[in-house]
Design a protein around this motif. Structure first.
Motif, PDB file in Angstrom:
ATOM      1  N   GLU A  36     -24.041 -10.107   7.947  1.00  0.00           N
ATOM      2  CA  GLU A  36     -24.671  -9.026   7.776  1.00  0.00           C
ATOM      3  C   GLU A  36     -25.956  -8.889   8.843  1.00  0.00           C
ATOM      4  OE1 GLU A  36     -24.093  -6.303   5.662  1.00  0.00           O
ATOM      5  OE2 GLU A  36     -22.365  -7.338   5.399  1.00  0.00           O
ATOM      6  N   ILE A  37     -26.679  -9.954   9.102  1.00  0.00           N
ATOM      7  CA  ILE A  37     -27.881 -10.351   9.777  1.00  0.00           C
ATOM      8  C   ILE A  37     -27.312  -9.851  11.218  1.00  0.00           C
ATOM      9  CG2 ILE A  37     -29.617 -11.851  10.813  1.00  0.00           C
ATOM     10  CD1 ILE A  37     -29.726 -13.226   8.232  1.00  0.00           C
ATOM     11  N   MET A  38     -26.188 -10.542  11.709  1.00  0.00           N
ATOM     12  CA  MET A  38     -25.600  -9.922  12.885  1.00  0.00           C
ATOM     13  C   MET A  38     -25.612  -8.681  13.203  1.00  0.00           C
ATOM     14  SD  MET A  38     -22.461 -12.698  13.102  1.00  0.00           S
ATOM     15  CE  MET A  38     -21.448 -11.879  14.517  1.00  0.00           C
ATOM     16  N   LEU A  39     -25.069  -7.799  12.023  1.00  0.00           N
ATOM     17  CA  LEU A  39     -24.824  -6.536  12.191  1.00  0.00           C
ATOM     18  C   LEU A  39     -26.246  -5.664  12.136  1.00  0.00           C
ATOM     19  CD1 LEU A  39     -21.763  -5.992   9.813  1.00  0.00           C
ATOM     20  CD2 LEU A  39     -21.909  -5.952  12.239  1.00  0.00           C
ATOM     21  N   ASN A  40     -27.116  -6.419  11.372  1.00  0.00           N
ATOM     22  CA  ASN A  40     -28.547  -5.620  11.583  1.00  0.00           C
ATOM     23  C   ASN A  40     -29.065  -5.744  12.905  1.00  0.00           C
ATOM     24  OD1 ASN A  40     -28.756  -4.576   9.185  1.00  0.00           O
ATOM     25  ND2 ASN A  40     -29.275  -6.475   8.144  1.00  0.00           N
ATOM     26  N   GLY A  41     -28.952  -6.950  13.707  1.00  0.00           N
ATOM     27  CA  GLY A  41     -29.255  -7.159  14.972  1.00  0.00           C
ATOM     28  C   GLY A  41     -28.679  -6.119  15.963  1.00  0.00           C
ATOM     29  N   VAL A  42     -27.221  -6.007  15.679  1.00  0.00           N
ATOM     30  CA  VAL A  42     -26.733  -4.833  16.555  1.00  0.00           C
ATOM     31  C   VAL A  42     -27.450  -3.371  16.346  1.00  0.00           C
ATOM     32  CG1 VAL A  42     -24.592  -3.485  16.851  1.00  0.00           C
ATOM     33  CG2 VAL A  42     -24.376  -5.958  16.547  1.00  0.00           C
ATOM     34  N   ASN A  43     -27.814  -3.021  14.882  1.00  0.00           N
ATOM     35  CA  ASN A  43     -28.217  -1.855  14.610  1.00  0.00           C
ATOM     36  C   ASN A  43     -29.556  -1.715  15.401  1.00  0.00           C
ATOM     37  OD1 ASN A  43     -26.274  -1.006  12.924  1.00  0.00           O
ATOM     38  ND2 ASN A  43     -27.237  -1.707  11.096  1.00  0.00           N
ATOM     39  N   VAL A  44     -30.385  -2.764  15.387  1.00  0.00           N
ATOM     40  CA  VAL A  44     -31.568  -2.767  15.872  1.00  0.00           C
ATOM     41  C   VAL A  44     -31.533  -2.035  17.538  1.00  0.00           C
ATOM     42  CG1 VAL A  44     -33.525  -3.992  16.561  1.00  0.00           C
ATOM     43  CG2 VAL A  44     -32.806  -4.278  14.633  1.00  0.00           C
ATOM     44  N   ALA A  45     -30.725  -2.751  17.895  1.00  0.00           N
ATOM     45  CA  ALA A  45     -30.119  -2.605  19.605  1.00  0.00           C
ATOM     46  C   ALA A  45     -29.550  -1.100  19.552  1.00  0.00           C
ATOM     47  CB  ALA A  45     -29.105  -3.404  19.908  1.00  0.00           C
ATOM     48  N   PHE A  46     -28.894  -0.861  18.503  1.00  0.00           N
ATOM     49  CA  PHE A  46     -28.541   0.796  18.829  1.00  0.00           C
ATOM     50  C   PHE A  46     -29.497   1.638  18.808  1.00  0.00           C
ATOM     51  CE2 PHE A  46     -23.853  -0.447  18.193  1.00  0.00           C
ATOM     52  CZ  PHE A  46     -23.464   0.198  19.225  1.00  0.00           C
ATOM     53  N   ILE A  47     -30.529   1.445  17.927  1.00  0.00           N
ATOM     54  CA  ILE A  47     -31.653   2.411  17.448  1.00  0.00           C
ATOM     55  C   ILE A  47     -32.808   2.507  18.712  1.00  0.00           C
ATOM     56  CG2 ILE A  47     -33.514   2.870  15.956  1.00  0.00           C
ATOM     57  CD1 ILE A  47     -31.294   1.945  13.644  1.00  0.00           C
TER      58      ILE A  47
END
Lengths: 100, 491
Positions: A36-47
């Protein structure tokens, strides 16, 4: 228009923490949390990129990732419970029925 | 430009048929008291059959992306939809015969199976990274549940836990690669990403993105070094699910791999009639990956004692063979992959079908328990031998023709070292495939009781043996379809 560099750094750090967690930890619950932390890192990048470009696609993508992450967590936790009922532990090193 | 949402619906009928079947299954599951009735299986057969028919009836499509650029309808997508639907039909028939799944809730099983099929349809057609990610997860998440469907059994639950951890990590890495691509180009449509990258000079982020995306796709097709999950999952999962995972999602993984890399990291070169890679030199990388994949798969398969695990390593090796066609960037190479996938579908599903039938009788998947199968169940033993020799690639079986097309194009393009590695690998694979045949026919049976093979599985086995034999001598129509299907929609 904001400068995305700092946010991208944050996303890289989050992603790195997630990867290290997946690789190094033995508790299946912690591993799922690390994913989940990995995916949140991805989210930060996208946003960050999306808002830098003034494009909502980035935020939309982040929403999609969150939805999928929720589905994945639901399935992952269900399987975790099935494992715990069988073995009374969620240590992945105890999962050793299948090996070469 | 792109077709709007409402106009797209009429090109989307196969997917709608599957969605309707899934919803019907949910309703049937809620309404029915009998969890073990055969109705859900028959309903899914009808639904997938209808959708296969719709795939066949649909014209080539409007020549542009559907749903505002989310999915493409081109010959390539249609080919993979037909292929995966066909595989699903065979797997549904297998599941009806499997003793493992008899006491389990039926409707839920078919709901998951058809959800994976829907995901594969979309994955083969996705032209936008948002859609691509969602359909990849639609393939993955029900697969985790299918792998763990025998809930009380340690092997099955362990398989699904490992599958979740590997799958979630691989897709997380892949989507980080997507975020890099989005950051570099500011768009999510793969055609535009490709054009944006061709202009750019940012080599390092581009290389990182390519590598990270490779992790996600490599995990789907079980290419070394992202194959670690597959032997465990294949051994632990119920056998029909193993058969399904080794054909369906693998084929869909190849579809998305080809479409993504040929659009994003390569550009069509009209003069030469092929593609040429832009930005990163990924063909060489994948050639090495292909060689390593087939070598590891074949060498580790030699020592296996469990048939399902052996077939898992063999399917890793076959992914390696098919990757050979991927690195050449020619339509002929792609045609060879498509043809090989058709051949592989019949021979691999057939081999798993026999494994199910034997396990129904003996409750075992160990190779040593296959001893004397030639006298206990001659029909099944002969069928399994045909499938195994076809998997080896011995003439006159279909696997040979599939390999000929792959090897010929590799040699034509002058990648001799890869052809040599693949040829050596085929020799190695003969050893472990032939070992099963030897155990079946030359060793004395431990028990002499005849293993009964009922009429329905017998007919299904005939239906799988027939193409394996016929495609070995008369493959012309299939290769023509494969050649027509290579046309990727360009943007």
């Amino acid at each position: 228009m904001m400068e995305p560099a700092a946010y991208l750094l944050l996303s890289g750090i989050l992603f790195g923490i997630g990867v290290v967690g997946v690789v190094a930890r033995k508790n299946a619950l912690i591993i799922l949390m690390s994913v989940e932390i990995m995916l949140n890192g991805v989210n930060v990048a996208f946003i960050a990129v999306g808002s830098h470009l003034g494009d909502v696609t980035g935020s939309v993508f982040a929403f999609m990732v969150m939805t999928v992450a929720a589905a994945e967590a639901a399935v992952g936790l269900a399987i975790l419970i099935a494992i715990y009922r069988l073995k009374e532990t969620i240590d992945i090193t105890e999962l050793n029925v299948l090996k070469w | 430009m792109f077709l709007g949402n409402l106009e797209s619906l009429k090109y989307f009928l196969p997917e709608l048929a599957i969605t309707a079947t899934i919803l019907l299954l949910v309703a049937a599951h809620v309404a029915s008291k009998n969890r073990r009735s055969a109705a859900p299986a028959l309903l899914s057969l009808a639904g997938v059959g209808a959708s296969l028919l719709l795939v066949g009836l649909l014209p080539g499509g409007p020549g542009t992306s559907l749903f505002e650029g989310m999915v493409a309808l081109d010959g390539f997508a249609v080919f993979f939809k037909a292929l995966t639907a066909l595989a699903t039909i065979v797997v549904v028939a297998m599941s009806m015969d499997s003793a493992e799944l008899k006491d389990k809730s039926q409707a839920e099983y078919y709901i998951f199976l058809l959800s994976v099929l829907l995901g594969m349809f979309l994955l083969a057609a996705a032209t936008d990274i948002v859609m691509l990610y969602l359909s990849l997860e639609l393939v993955s998440i029900p697969s985790y549940l299918l792998a763990g469907y025998l809930k009380g059994r340690a092997r099955s639950t362990e398989a699904s836990m490992k599958y979740v951890v590997y799958g979630a990590t691989a897709s997380g890495v892949m989507i980080y690669g997507f975020s890099l691509l989005f950051g570099l180009t500011g768009t999510t449509h793969i055609g535009e990403i490709g054009r944006g990258l061709a202009l750019g000079k940012a080599t390092l982020p581009m290389f990182l993105a390519a590598a990270m995306v490779t992790v996600g796709f490599g995990y789907k097709i079980a290419a070394v070094p992202f194959h670690m999950w597959s032997p465990d999952v294949y051994e632990g999962a119920p056998t029909p699910v193993t058969a399904f995972l080794s054909v369906g999602p693998k084929a869909a993984g190849f579809a998305v791999l080809v479409r993504f890399f040929y659009t994003v990291f390569a550009t069509p070169d009209a003069a030469a009639g092929m593609w040429k890679f832009s930005s990163v030199d990924w063909p060489l990388l994948f050639a090495v990956l292909s060689a390593v994949t087939m070598t590891v798969g074949n060498l580790v398969a030699i020592n296996q004692k469990n048939v399902k695990r052996l077939l898992a390593y063999s399917s890793i090796a076959h992914a390696g063979y098919m990757l050979m066609g991927f690195v050449l960037l020619t339509p002929v190479g792609l045609r060879a992959i498509l043809f090989y996938l058709v051949v592989y579908l019949f021979m691999n599903l057939g081999a798993f079908y026999v494994v199910i039938l034997v396990a129904n009788g003996t409750r075992s998947e160990e190779i040593s328990d296959y001893s004397g199968l030639g006298s206990r169940a001659p029909f099944a033993a002969v069928a399994l031998s045909v499938f195994l020799f076809a998997l080896t690639g011995i003439p006159p079986f279909s696997g040979f023709i599939g390999k000929v097309y792959l090897f010929a194009e590799v040699i034509n393009r002058g990648v001799y070292w890869l052809a040599v590695v693949a040829a050596l690998n085929s020799v190695v694979s003969l050893y472990y495939y032939a070992r099963i045949v030897k155990v079946m026919f030359l060793e004395d049976p431990r028990e002499s009781a005849v293993l009964p093979v009922p009429a329905f599985p017998r007919a299904m086995l005939c239906l799988l043996v027939l193409p394996t034999l016929v495609l070995g001598v008369y493959w012309e129509p299939v290769i023509r379809v494969a050649a027509d299907s290579v046309k990727l929609l360009a943007f």
